[in-house]
Design a protein around this motif. Structure first.
Motif, short mmCIF file in Angstrom:
data_model
loop_
_atom_site.label_atom_id
_atom_site.label_comp_id
_atom_site.label_asym_id
_atom_site.label_seq_id
_atom_site.Cartn_x
_atom_site.Cartn_y
_atom_site.Cartn_z
N GLN A 72 8.59 -30.23 0.10
CA GLN A 72 9.01 -31.35 -0.74
C GLN A 72 8.80 -32.67 0.00
O GLN A 72 8.25 -33.62 -0.56
N ILE A 73 9.22 -32.72 1.25
CA ILE A 73 9.05 -33.93 2.05
C ILE A 73 7.57 -34.27 2.19
O ILE A 73 7.16 -35.42 2.03
N ARG A 74 6.75 -33.26 2.46
CA ARG A 74 5.31 -33.48 2.61
C ARG A 74 4.70 -33.98 1.30
O ARG A 74 3.84 -34.87 1.30
N GLY A 75 5.14 -33.42 0.19
CA GLY A 75 4.65 -33.87 -1.11
C GLY A 75 4.94 -35.34 -1.34
O GLY A 75 4.08 -36.10 -1.82
N ILE A 76 6.15 -35.75 -1.01
CA ILE A 76 6.54 -37.16 -1.15
C ILE A 76 5.65 -38.04 -0.27
O ILE A 76 5.17 -39.09 -0.69
N GLU A 77 5.42 -37.59 0.98
CA GLU A 77 4.58 -38.35 1.90
C GLU A 77 3.15 -38.49 1.36
O GLU A 77 2.57 -39.57 1.41
N ILE A 78 2.60 -37.39 0.87
CA ILE A 78 1.24 -37.41 0.33
C ILE A 78 1.13 -38.39 -0.83
O ILE A 78 0.19 -39.19 -0.91
N LEU A 79 2.09 -38.33 -1.74
CA LEU A 79 2.05 -39.20 -2.91
C LEU A 79 2.24 -40.67 -2.54
O LEU A 79 1.56 -41.55 -3.09
N ARG A 80 3.14 -40.94 -1.62
CA ARG A 80 3.34 -42.33 -1.20
C ARG A 80 2.10 -42.89 -0.51
O ARG A 80 1.71 -44.04 -0.75
N GLU A 81 1.50 -42.08 0.36
CA GLU A 81 0.29 -42.51 1.06
C GLU A 81 -0.83 -42.77 0.05
O GLU A 81 -1.54 -43.78 0.14
N ALA A 82 -0.99 -41.88 -0.90
CA ALA A 82 -2.03 -42.05 -1.92
C ALA A 82 -1.78 -43.31 -2.75
O ALA A 82 -2.71 -44.07 -3.02
N ALA A 83 -0.54 -43.53 -3.13
CA ALA A 83 -0.21 -44.72 -3.92
C ALA A 83 -0.52 -45.99 -3.13
O ALA A 83 -1.09 -46.94 -3.67
N SER A 84 -0.18 -45.99 -1.86
CA SER A 84 -0.45 -47.15 -1.02
C SER A 84 -1.95 -47.41 -0.91
O SER A 84 -2.40 -48.56 -1.01
N GLU A 85 -2.72 -46.35 -0.72
CA GLU A 85 -4.18 -46.50 -0.62
C GLU A 85 -4.75 -47.04 -1.93
O GLU A 85 -5.59 -47.93 -1.92
N LEU A 86 -4.30 -46.50 -3.04
CA LEU A 86 -4.84 -46.92 -4.33
C LEU A 86 -4.45 -48.35 -4.67
O LEU A 86 -5.22 -49.09 -5.28
N GLU A 87 -3.25 -48.75 -4.28
CA GLU A 87 -2.81 -50.12 -4.55
C GLU A 87 -3.61 -51.15 -3.75
O GLU A 87 -3.66 -52.32 -4.13
#
Length: 107
Positions: A72-87
């Motif tokens: 769960q923690i890793r999933g949150i990290e992956i999604l936050r990192e992806a969102a930051s990159e896309l933004e």
């Protein structure tokens, strides 16, 4: 809006090309995200299956529950990192601003 002929609006070519280049990068990032999520879902499903089996035998799967939490923690990290990159991709804003300037100049 209809397609714009570049001979008339040369200043739009570079912003449009930059945005398309960023579109390819965005697509690549989303593909990487998809692969990371698929791997994570595979791991989560394995832990869930094992946990269900152990619970049905009246065993509390402490290690699996901890692993699920880490997933769960890793999933949150992956999604936050992806969102930051896309933004970080602002190509459309640059293109849109150039297009707006063109429209205002021709009104």
């Amino acid at each position: 809006m209809a397609n714009v002929i570049l001979d008339q609006f040369v200043h739009l070519k570079q912003p449009a090309c930059d945005y398309l280049s960023q579109g390819h990068q965005i697509s690549s990032h989303l593909t990487d995200l998809k692969e990371a999520i698929v791997e994570l879902v595979f791991a989560i499903n394995a832990f869930l299956t094992s946990s269900q089996q152990r619970l049905s035998k009246h065993i509390i799967p402490v290690d699996n529950l901890e692993a699920l939490h880490l997933c769960q923690i890793r999933g949150i990290e992956i999604l936050r990192e992806a969102a930051s990159e896309l933004e970080s991709y602002k190509g459309f804003e640059v293109y849109s601003a150039a297009l707006t300037q063109m429209e205002v100049a021709h009104v």
